[in-house]
Scaffold this motif. Structure first.
Motif, PDB file in Angstrom:
ATOM      1  N   ASP A 108       5.645   7.378  -5.676  1.00 30.62           N
ATOM      2  CA  ASP A 108       5.037   8.392  -4.825  1.00 30.62           C
ATOM      3  C   ASP A 108       3.601   8.620  -5.306  1.00 30.62           C
ATOM      4  OD1 ASP A 108       7.340   8.779  -3.287  1.00 30.62           O
ATOM      5  OD2 ASP A 108       8.123  10.291  -4.667  1.00 30.62           O
ATOM      6  N   TYR A 109       2.783   9.152  -4.423  1.00 30.76           N
ATOM      7  CA  TYR A 109       1.378   9.381  -4.751  1.00 30.76           C
ATOM      8  C   TYR A 109       1.107  10.873  -4.932  1.00 30.76           C
ATOM      9  CZ  TYR A 109       0.746   4.645  -2.857  1.00 30.76           C
ATOM     10  OH  TYR A 109       0.834   3.306  -2.602  1.00 30.76           O
ATOM     11  N   LEU A 110       0.425  11.198  -6.030  1.00 29.43           N
ATOM     12  CA  LEU A 110      -0.066  12.555  -6.254  1.00 29.43           C
ATOM     13  C   LEU A 110      -1.582  12.498  -6.328  1.00 29.43           C
ATOM     14  CD1 LEU A 110       0.148  15.550  -6.892  1.00 29.43           C
ATOM     15  CD2 LEU A 110       0.528  14.957  -9.286  1.00 29.43           C
ATOM     16  N   VAL A 111      -2.227  13.110  -5.352  1.00 34.60           N
ATOM     17  CA  VAL A 111      -3.688  13.122  -5.274  1.00 34.60           C
ATOM     18  C   VAL A 111      -4.175  14.521  -5.624  1.00 34.60           C
ATOM     19  CG1 VAL A 111      -5.674  12.884  -3.754  1.00 34.60           C
ATOM     20  CG2 VAL A 111      -3.729  11.317  -3.519  1.00 34.60           C
ATOM     21  N   LEU A 112      -4.880  14.626  -6.747  1.00 31.85           N
ATOM     22  CA  LEU A 112      -5.459  15.912  -7.142  1.00 31.85           C
ATOM     23  C   LEU A 112      -6.844  16.003  -6.518  1.00 31.85           C
ATOM     24  CD1 LEU A 112      -4.978  18.477  -8.835  1.00 31.85           C
ATOM     25  CD2 LEU A 112      -6.193  17.333 -10.700  1.00 31.85           C
TER      26      LEU A 112
ATOM     27  N   PHE B 202      -8.216  14.835  -0.255  1.00 39.79           N
ATOM     28  CA  PHE B 202      -7.270  15.105   0.827  1.00 39.79           C
ATOM     29  C   PHE B 202      -7.248  13.941   1.809  1.00 39.79           C
ATOM     30  CE2 PHE B 202      -6.177  16.635   5.024  1.00 39.79           C
ATOM     31  CZ  PHE B 202      -5.134  17.534   4.821  1.00 39.79           C
ATOM     32  N   SER B 203      -8.416  13.486   2.224  1.00 40.94           N
ATOM     33  CA  SER B 203      -8.497  12.407   3.210  1.00 40.94           C
ATOM     34  C   SER B 203      -7.963  11.099   2.643  1.00 40.94           C
ATOM     35  CB  SER B 203      -9.944  12.229   3.678  1.00 40.94           C
ATOM     36  OG  SER B 203     -10.397  13.390   4.347  1.00 40.94           O
ATOM     37  N   VAL B 204      -8.221  10.834   1.353  1.00 32.40           N
ATOM     38  CA  VAL B 204      -7.666   9.633   0.732  1.00 32.40           C
ATOM     39  C   VAL B 204      -6.140   9.717   0.720  1.00 32.40           C
ATOM     40  CG1 VAL B 204      -7.526   8.266  -1.378  1.00 32.40           C
ATOM     41  CG2 VAL B 204      -9.722   9.224  -0.664  1.00 32.40           C
ATOM     42  N   GLY B 205      -5.613  10.912   0.428  1.00 36.11           N
ATOM     43  CA  GLY B 205      -4.168  11.087   0.447  1.00 36.11           C
ATOM     44  C   GLY B 205      -3.569  10.819   1.813  1.00 36.11           C
ATOM     45  N   VAL B 206      -4.261  11.267   2.846  1.00 36.42           N
ATOM     46  CA  VAL B 206      -3.805  10.988   4.211  1.00 36.42           C
ATOM     47  C   VAL B 206      -3.774   9.486   4.451  1.00 36.42           C
ATOM     48  CG1 VAL B 206      -4.428  11.213   6.653  1.00 36.42           C
ATOM     49  CG2 VAL B 206      -4.510  13.221   5.155  1.00 36.42           C
ATOM     50  N   GLY B 207      -4.789   8.780   3.974  1.00 36.96           N
ATOM     51  CA  GLY B 207      -4.808   7.327   4.123  1.00 36.96           C
ATOM     52  C   GLY B 207      -3.669   6.648   3.386  1.00 36.96           C
ATOM     53  N   LEU B 208      -3.357   7.113   2.183  1.00 34.82           N
ATOM     54  CA  LEU B 208      -2.224   6.567   1.436  1.00 34.82           C
ATOM     55  C   LEU B 208      -0.913   6.793   2.192  1.00 34.82           C
ATOM     56  CD1 LEU B 208      -3.189   7.736  -2.167  1.00 34.82           C
ATOM     57  CD2 LEU B 208      -3.105   5.375  -1.359  1.00 34.82           C
ATOM     58  N   ALA B 209      -0.782   7.987   2.773  1.00 35.58           N
ATOM     59  CA  ALA B 209       0.435   8.282   3.535  1.00 35.58           C
ATOM     60  C   ALA B 209       0.553   7.388   4.762  1.00 35.58           C
ATOM     61  CB  ALA B 209       0.449   9.756   3.942  1.00 35.58           C
ATOM     62  N   LEU B 210      -0.571   7.151   5.437  1.00 32.96           N
ATOM     63  CA  LEU B 210      -0.547   6.269   6.601  1.00 32.96           C
ATOM     64  C   LEU B 210      -0.146   4.849   6.193  1.00 32.96           C
ATOM     65  CD1 LEU B 210      -1.116   5.717   9.621  1.00 32.96           C
ATOM     66  CD2 LEU B 210      -3.495   5.248   8.974  1.00 32.96           C
ATOM     67  N   GLY B 211      -0.706   4.358   5.099  1.00 31.88           N
ATOM     68  CA  GLY B 211      -0.359   3.027   4.632  1.00 31.88           C
ATOM     69  C   GLY B 211       1.125   2.898   4.321  1.00 31.88           C
TER      70      GLY B 211
ATOM     71  N   THR C 144       7.598   1.956   3.424  1.00 30.41           N
ATOM     72  CA  THR C 144       8.028   1.956   2.022  1.00 30.41           C
ATOM     73  C   THR C 144       8.834   3.194   1.633  1.00 30.41           C
ATOM     74  OG1 THR C 144       5.991   3.055   1.301  1.00 30.41           O
ATOM     75  CG2 THR C 144       5.991   0.638   1.365  1.00 30.41           C
ATOM     76  N   GLY C 145       8.741   4.262   2.431  1.00 33.93           N
ATOM     77  CA  GLY C 145       9.421   5.508   2.072  1.00 33.93           C
ATOM     78  C   GLY C 145       8.691   6.322   1.024  1.00 33.93           C
ATOM     79  N   GLN C 146       7.489   5.899   0.647  1.00 34.03           N
ATOM     80  CA  GLN C 146       6.733   6.653  -0.355  1.00 34.03           C
ATOM     81  C   GLN C 146       6.206   7.958   0.239  1.00 34.03           C
ATOM     82  OE1 GLN C 146       4.490   2.876  -0.856  1.00 34.03           O
ATOM     83  NE2 GLN C 146       4.096   3.657  -2.932  1.00 34.03           N
ATOM     84  N   LYS C 147       6.203   8.990  -0.583  1.00 30.81           N
ATOM     85  CA  LYS C 147       5.631  10.278  -0.207  1.00 30.81           C
ATOM     86  C   LYS C 147       4.273  10.451  -0.876  1.00 30.81           C
ATOM     87  CE  LYS C 147       9.947  12.876   0.561  1.00 30.81           C
ATOM     88  NZ  LYS C 147      10.959  11.819   0.320  1.00 30.81           N
ATOM     89  N   THR C 148       3.412  11.206  -0.212  1.00 32.82           N
ATOM     90  CA  THR C 148       2.109  11.535  -0.772  1.00 32.82           C
ATOM     91  C   THR C 148       1.953  13.047  -0.824  1.00 32.82           C
ATOM     92  OG1 THR C 148       1.074   9.533   0.090  1.00 32.82           O
ATOM     93  CG2 THR C 148      -0.391  11.332  -0.496  1.00 32.82           C
ATOM     94  N   TYR C 149       1.549  13.540  -2.004  1.00 30.12           N
ATOM     95  CA  TYR C 149       1.231  14.951  -2.200  1.00 30.12           C
ATOM     96  C   TYR C 149      -0.260  15.060  -2.500  1.00 30.12           C
ATOM     97  CZ  TYR C 149       6.289  15.349  -3.116  1.00 30.12           C
ATOM     98  OH  TYR C 149       7.672  15.287  -3.039  1.00 30.12           O
ATOM     99  N   ALA C 150      -0.945  15.992  -1.848  1.00 27.07           N
ATOM    100  CA  ALA C 150      -2.358  16.252  -2.132  1.00 27.07           C
ATOM    101  C   ALA C 150      -2.509  17.725  -2.503  1.00 27.07           C
ATOM    102  CB  ALA C 150      -3.227  15.928  -0.931  1.00 27.07           C
ATOM    103  N   ILE C 151      -3.055  17.985  -3.681  1.00 32.14           N
ATOM    104  CA  ILE C 151      -3.282  19.357  -4.134  1.00 32.14           C
ATOM    105  C   ILE C 151      -4.743  19.705  -3.909  1.00 32.14           C
ATOM    106  CG2 ILE C 151      -3.238  20.941  -6.085  1.00 32.14           C
ATOM    107  CD1 ILE C 151      -0.927  19.373  -7.239  1.00 32.14           C
TER     108      ILE C 151
END
Length: 266
Positions: A53-57, A113-122, A128-135
């Motif tokens: 999963d992705y965590l974007v600070l 935030f926008s990079v996290g949105v891009g990761l979620a779209l990918g 893949t079922g991966q989740k992305t969190y952006a703080i």
């Protein structure tokens, strides 16, 4: 992850590096502790594992809190903590994607935030079922890219994306209500097509329950968790005191802060 230990590590880093941004690291400690303990998936406990999963600070200046979690995970060693921000150290005062475990180089607010949105779209496109969190910080919501990214996430039905807003009411130069009044952040994200909940950002059980509730919603909408927090949480003379956005610890304030954190009185 014990939040007292995480705050103690942040204090050790800030004192060792004679650096700032303690208050904005302390306000997200519980959010990060819950994520790393109960939600983020890292196959093999590898920070760069495929399928993680992705965590974007996005509020990259709070990175000491994330470093503290990475230390607890065994991804950083004591030497890295003790030499934080010193000459030759790999650990910077802002999130840096060259460090395994940090997904984005952030600090230019609104960018992560926008990079996290891009990761979620990918992840969505690849199935893949991966989740992305952006703080993000509440002051960061002043930035236009946040709302462009929110529209994009809703349009593409990125229900694998969750933004967490650190609503501590303060930003670098003052109170958020004085700089740009935000009104109801929850209502804003609802109006942009998100599922949204509010939570006490220092109640670990409530945070965990809210995250699970948002993910359990069968809608195709992205998710927003608005966490009401206290900047500087855990040290009485730092709490809601915006001077600790840029103030450095000296020997006396370091000792006092460590004593409070260890006792857990605040």
């Amino acid at each position: 992850m014990d939040c007292k230990n995480l705050r103690k590590t942040v204090l050790d880093m800030a004192y060792a590096g004679a650096t700032v941004h303690i208050g904005c690291a302390f306000s997200i400690i519980e959010l990060l502790a819950v994520l790393y303990r109960d939600h983020l998936r890292y196959p093999g406990n590898a920070p760069d594992a495929a399928g993680r999963d992705y965590l974007v600070l996005s509020k990259g200046h709070g990175v000491m809190a994330q470093y503290a979690c990475m230390y607890e995970k065994g991804w950083l060693q004591q030497e890295a903590i003790a030499t934080y921000f010193s000459d030759g150290s790999d650990l910077k005062g802002l999130s840096d994607s060259r460090i395994p475990g940090l997904e984005v180089t952030s600090g230019s607010l609104g960018h992560g935030f926008s990079v996290g949105v891009g990761l979620a779209l990918g992840a969505q496109l690849n199935g893949t079922g991966q989740k992305t969190y952006a703080i993000v910080g509440d002051g960061e919501l002043n930035e236009g890219p946040i709302w462009e990214g929110a529209m994009f996430a809703a349009h593409h039905e990125l229900n694998n994306f969750m933004v967490m807003v650190d609503e501590n009411g303060l930003q670098a130069m003052g109170a958020t209500d004085d700089v740009i009044r935000l009104g109801s952040i929850k209502d804003k994200f609802l109006s942009f097509g998100f599922d949204a909940l509010e939570v006490d950002g220092h109640d670990e059980a409530a945070i965990d329950a809210a995250i699970r509730q948002l993910w359990s919603d069968p809608s195709r909408r992205p998710k927003a968790l608005i966490a009401r927090t206290v900047k500087g949480k855990g040290v009485s003379f730092m709490e809601n005191n915006n001077i600790w956005h840029y103030t450095r610890l000296d020997a006396e304030t370091y000792a006092l802060a460590v004593e409070e954190v260890v006792r857990g009185e605040s």
